[in-house]
Design a protein around this motif. Structure first.
Motif, PDB file in Angstrom:
ATOM      1  N   ASP A  32      -6.391   3.435   5.577  1.00  0.00           N
ATOM      2  CA  ASP A  32      -6.925   3.196   4.236  1.00  0.00           C
ATOM      3  C   ASP A  32      -5.886   2.587   3.296  1.00  0.00           C
ATOM      4  O   ASP A  32      -6.210   1.779   2.435  1.00  0.00           O
ATOM      5  CB  ASP A  32      -7.456   4.498   3.626  1.00  0.00           C
ATOM      6  CG  ASP A  32      -8.714   4.988   4.324  1.00  0.00           C
ATOM      7  OD1 ASP A  32      -9.316   4.179   5.071  1.00  0.00           O
ATOM      8  OD2 ASP A  32      -9.092   6.155   4.146  1.00  0.00           O
ATOM      9  N   PHE A  33      -4.621   2.990   3.463  1.00  0.00           N
ATOM     10  CA  PHE A  33      -3.550   2.461   2.614  1.00  0.00           C
ATOM     11  C   PHE A  33      -3.464   0.945   2.747  1.00  0.00           C
ATOM     12  O   PHE A  33      -3.327   0.218   1.762  1.00  0.00           O
ATOM     13  CB  PHE A  33      -2.220   3.117   3.004  1.00  0.00           C
ATOM     14  CG  PHE A  33      -1.023   2.554   2.283  1.00  0.00           C
ATOM     15  CD1 PHE A  33      -0.634   3.082   1.062  1.00  0.00           C
ATOM     16  CD2 PHE A  33      -0.285   1.510   2.825  1.00  0.00           C
ATOM     17  CE1 PHE A  33       0.478   2.569   0.399  1.00  0.00           C
ATOM     18  CE2 PHE A  33       0.812   0.997   2.178  1.00  0.00           C
ATOM     19  CZ  PHE A  33       1.199   1.530   0.950  1.00  0.00           C
ATOM     20  N   PHE A  34      -3.551   0.447   3.974  1.00  0.00           N
ATOM     21  CA  PHE A  34      -3.405  -0.987   4.215  1.00  0.00           C
ATOM     22  C   PHE A  34      -4.678  -1.764   3.883  1.00  0.00           C
ATOM     23  O   PHE A  34      -4.617  -2.961   3.576  1.00  0.00           O
ATOM     24  CB  PHE A  34      -2.996  -1.217   5.672  1.00  0.00           C
ATOM     25  CG  PHE A  34      -1.671  -0.592   6.010  1.00  0.00           C
ATOM     26  CD1 PHE A  34      -0.482  -1.218   5.660  1.00  0.00           C
ATOM     27  CD2 PHE A  34      -1.606   0.636   6.651  1.00  0.00           C
ATOM     28  CE1 PHE A  34       0.743  -0.641   5.954  1.00  0.00           C
ATOM     29  CE2 PHE A  34      -0.391   1.219   6.949  1.00  0.00           C
ATOM     30  CZ  PHE A  34       0.795   0.588   6.598  1.00  0.00           C
ATOM     31  N   LEU A  35      -5.812  -1.107   3.952  1.00  0.00           N
ATOM     32  CA  LEU A  35      -7.055  -1.780   3.581  1.00  0.00           C
ATOM     33  C   LEU A  35      -7.105  -2.087   2.089  1.00  0.00           C
ATOM     34  O   LEU A  35      -7.746  -3.053   1.667  1.00  0.00           O
ATOM     35  CB  LEU A  35      -8.255  -0.913   3.970  1.00  0.00           C
ATOM     36  CG  LEU A  35      -8.526  -0.744   5.470  1.00  0.00           C
ATOM     37  CD1 LEU A  35      -9.674   0.222   5.701  1.00  0.00           C
ATOM     38  CD2 LEU A  35      -8.831  -2.096   6.110  1.00  0.00           C
ATOM     39  N   ARG A  36      -6.435  -1.279   1.279  1.00  0.00           N
ATOM     40  CA  ARG A  36      -6.468  -1.452  -0.179  1.00  0.00           C
ATOM     41  C   ARG A  36      -5.320  -2.301  -0.713  1.00  0.00           C
ATOM     42  O   ARG A  36      -5.276  -2.599  -1.891  1.00  0.00           O
ATOM     43  CB  ARG A  36      -6.441  -0.081  -0.867  1.00  0.00           C
ATOM     44  CG  ARG A  36      -7.659   0.794  -0.601  1.00  0.00           C
ATOM     45  CD  ARG A  36      -7.715   1.953  -1.587  1.00  0.00           C
ATOM     46  NE  ARG A  36      -6.512   2.772  -1.521  1.00  0.00           N
ATOM     47  CZ  ARG A  36      -6.387   3.851  -0.738  1.00  0.00           C
ATOM     48  NH1 ARG A  36      -7.397   4.214   0.041  1.00  0.00           N
ATOM     49  NH2 ARG A  36      -5.266   4.561  -0.741  1.00  0.00           N
ATOM     50  N   ARG A  37      -4.370  -2.669   0.139  1.00  0.00           N
ATOM     51  CA  ARG A  37      -3.200  -3.418  -0.315  1.00  0.00           C
ATOM     52  C   ARG A  37      -2.920  -4.584   0.606  1.00  0.00           C
ATOM     53  O   ARG A  37      -3.099  -4.491   1.811  1.00  0.00           O
ATOM     54  CB  ARG A  37      -1.975  -2.492  -0.355  1.00  0.00           C
ATOM     55  CG  ARG A  37      -2.085  -1.378  -1.376  1.00  0.00           C
ATOM     56  CD  ARG A  37      -0.975  -0.348  -1.164  1.00  0.00           C
ATOM     57  NE  ARG A  37      -0.974   0.694  -2.192  1.00  0.00           N
ATOM     58  CZ  ARG A  37      -1.732   1.768  -2.145  1.00  0.00           C
ATOM     59  NH1 ARG A  37      -2.568   1.944  -1.122  1.00  0.00           N
ATOM     60  NH2 ARG A  37      -1.689   2.676  -3.107  1.00  0.00           N
ATOM     61  N   SER A  38      -2.460  -5.652   0.040  1.00  0.00           N
ATOM     62  CA  SER A  38      -2.059  -6.813   0.841  1.00  0.00           C
ATOM     63  C   SER A  38      -0.534  -6.855   0.910  1.00  0.00           C
ATOM     64  O   SER A  38       0.158  -6.315   0.029  1.00  0.00           O
ATOM     65  CB  SER A  38      -2.594  -8.106   0.222  1.00  0.00           C
ATOM     66  OG  SER A  38      -2.094  -8.265  -1.092  1.00  0.00           O
ATOM     67  N   SER A  39       0.009  -7.491   1.925  1.00  0.00           N
ATOM     68  CA  SER A  39       1.460  -7.550   2.078  1.00  0.00           C
ATOM     69  C   SER A  39       2.055  -8.516   1.046  1.00  0.00           C
ATOM     70  O   SER A  39       1.445  -9.538   0.707  1.00  0.00           O
ATOM     71  CB  SER A  39       1.817  -8.003   3.492  1.00  0.00           C
ATOM     72  OG  SER A  39       1.270  -9.277   3.750  1.00  0.00           O
ATOM     73  N   CYS A  40       3.235  -8.167   0.559  1.00  0.00           N
ATOM     74  CA  CYS A  40       3.902  -9.038  -0.413  1.00  0.00           C
ATOM     75  C   CYS A  40       4.847 -10.011   0.270  1.00  0.00           C
ATOM     76  O   CYS A  40       5.307 -10.976  -0.340  1.00  0.00           O
ATOM     77  CB  CYS A  40       4.652  -8.206  -1.451  1.00  0.00           C
ATOM     78  SG  CYS A  40       5.866  -7.104  -0.742  1.00  0.00           S
ATOM     79  N   ALA A  41       5.157  -9.790   1.540  1.00  0.00           N
ATOM     80  CA  ALA A  41       6.004 -10.702   2.309  1.00  0.00           C
ATOM     81  C   ALA A  41       5.871 -10.341   3.778  1.00  0.00           C
ATOM     82  O   ALA A  41       5.526  -9.211   4.123  1.00  0.00           O
ATOM     83  CB  ALA A  41       7.455 -10.591   1.864  1.00  0.00           C
ATOM     84  N   ARG A  42       6.125 -11.308   4.640  1.00  0.00           N
ATOM     85  CA  ARG A  42       6.092 -11.049   6.074  1.00  0.00           C
ATOM     86  C   ARG A  42       6.944 -12.070   6.796  1.00  0.00           C
ATOM     87  O   ARG A  42       7.350 -13.086   6.209  1.00  0.00           O
ATOM     88  CB  ARG A  42       4.660 -11.077   6.602  1.00  0.00           C
ATOM     89  CG  ARG A  42       3.939 -12.406   6.436  1.00  0.00           C
ATOM     90  CD  ARG A  42       2.556 -12.351   7.090  1.00  0.00           C
ATOM     91  NE  ARG A  42       1.699 -11.370   6.440  1.00  0.00           N
ATOM     92  CZ  ARG A  42       0.577 -10.905   6.990  1.00  0.00           C
ATOM     93  NH1 ARG A  42       0.213 -11.299   8.190  1.00  0.00           N
ATOM     94  NH2 ARG A  42      -0.177 -10.039   6.338  1.00  0.00           N
TER      95      ARG A  42
END
Length: 254
Positions: free
Chosen positions: A4-14
């Protein structure tokens, strides 16, 4: 962190390219803040060890995000033999024989007969050692066998754990990955830290999967150890003191 944490947030860098290499590195410029670094395997649902190295031009701090160790155990309800329905009494009488108690070997036979009927479960069957642990958890009178009430409580627990196992076998494979096991244990009332989860997976997983009998054994061991600790920690300080004999009795019997 859970799904759920990752479903609500997008990555800021990769990393620049998602590629199957032994080593992947990237140089990033980010504003001051708190960041979660997520290593991943090239193929999904694979377990692997990794080394994460972070170099910074300015002083920075890193911490492992972890949970407190907590167990929310069900309050054991008080009831009498008269509260147990007739059909369960009849089943117990048939299983226990003339002595009206179920021994470790009888429990093993009963449980393996039951799980063999559940074709959706992946299991090698309950070992004698696992059944000893169950009897040890439920045996209140020191007979090394289970009476009617003790067997009824254990039977209720196993049915509950079977429901949890099925609910959190997300891919319906009949077994659990370490991620599914973590979710299932939390649902069962156990919130553990990363070190404990890694130890449990190493202890109860076979080729990175946990089958139903090992999942049940894990829950039995956890509940048993938590209940013993809570009984010893009367003042709820989070610490207990044991002499050598007490330590051996607790660890060898639980």
């Amino acid at each position: 962190m859970k799904k759920d944490f990752f479903l609500r947030r997008s990555s800021c860098a990769r990393s620049q390219s998602f590629i199957n290499l032994r080593e992947v590195s990237a140089r990033l410029r980010l504003p001051p803040g708190e960041y979660l670094i997520v290593p991943s395997t090239f193929e999904p649902s694979k377990e692997a060890d990794f080394i994460l190295r972070v170099f910074t031009e300015k002083m920075s701090e890193t911490n492992e995000m972890d949970d407190d160790v907590v167990a929310n155990l069900d309050v054991e309800e008080e009831f009498s033999e008269g509260d147990i329905d007739h059909s369960f009494r009849a089943m117990f009488a048939q299983l226990s024989g003339d002595d009206m108690e179920i021994s470790v070997r009888e429990l093993q036979t009963v449980l393996n007969r039951v799980v063999s009927k559940h074709r959706d479960l992946q299991t090698d069957g309950f070992s004698l050692e696992a059944c000893r642990a169950m009897v040890g958890l439920m045996d209140k009178d020191g007979s090394a066998c289970l009476g009617l009430m003790e067997f009824h409580i254990l039977w209720t627990k196993i049915r509950k754990w079977l429901g949890i196992f099925r609910d959190f076998d997300l891919d319906q494979s009949g077994s659990m990955s370490s991620y599914e096991m973590r979710l299932a244990l939390e649902n069962g009332g156990f919130k553990l830290n990363n070190c404990l989860y890694q130890m449990l997976v190493a202890r109860y997983a076979d080729k990175e999967v946990v089958d139903f009998d090992n999942f049940t054994c894990c829950l039995i061991k956890l509940e048993s150890m938590f209940r013993v600790f809570q009984e010893l920690d009367q003042n709820q300080t989070g610490t207990v003191e044991l002499n050598l004999t007490e330590w051996l009795l607790m660890t060898m019997c639980c």
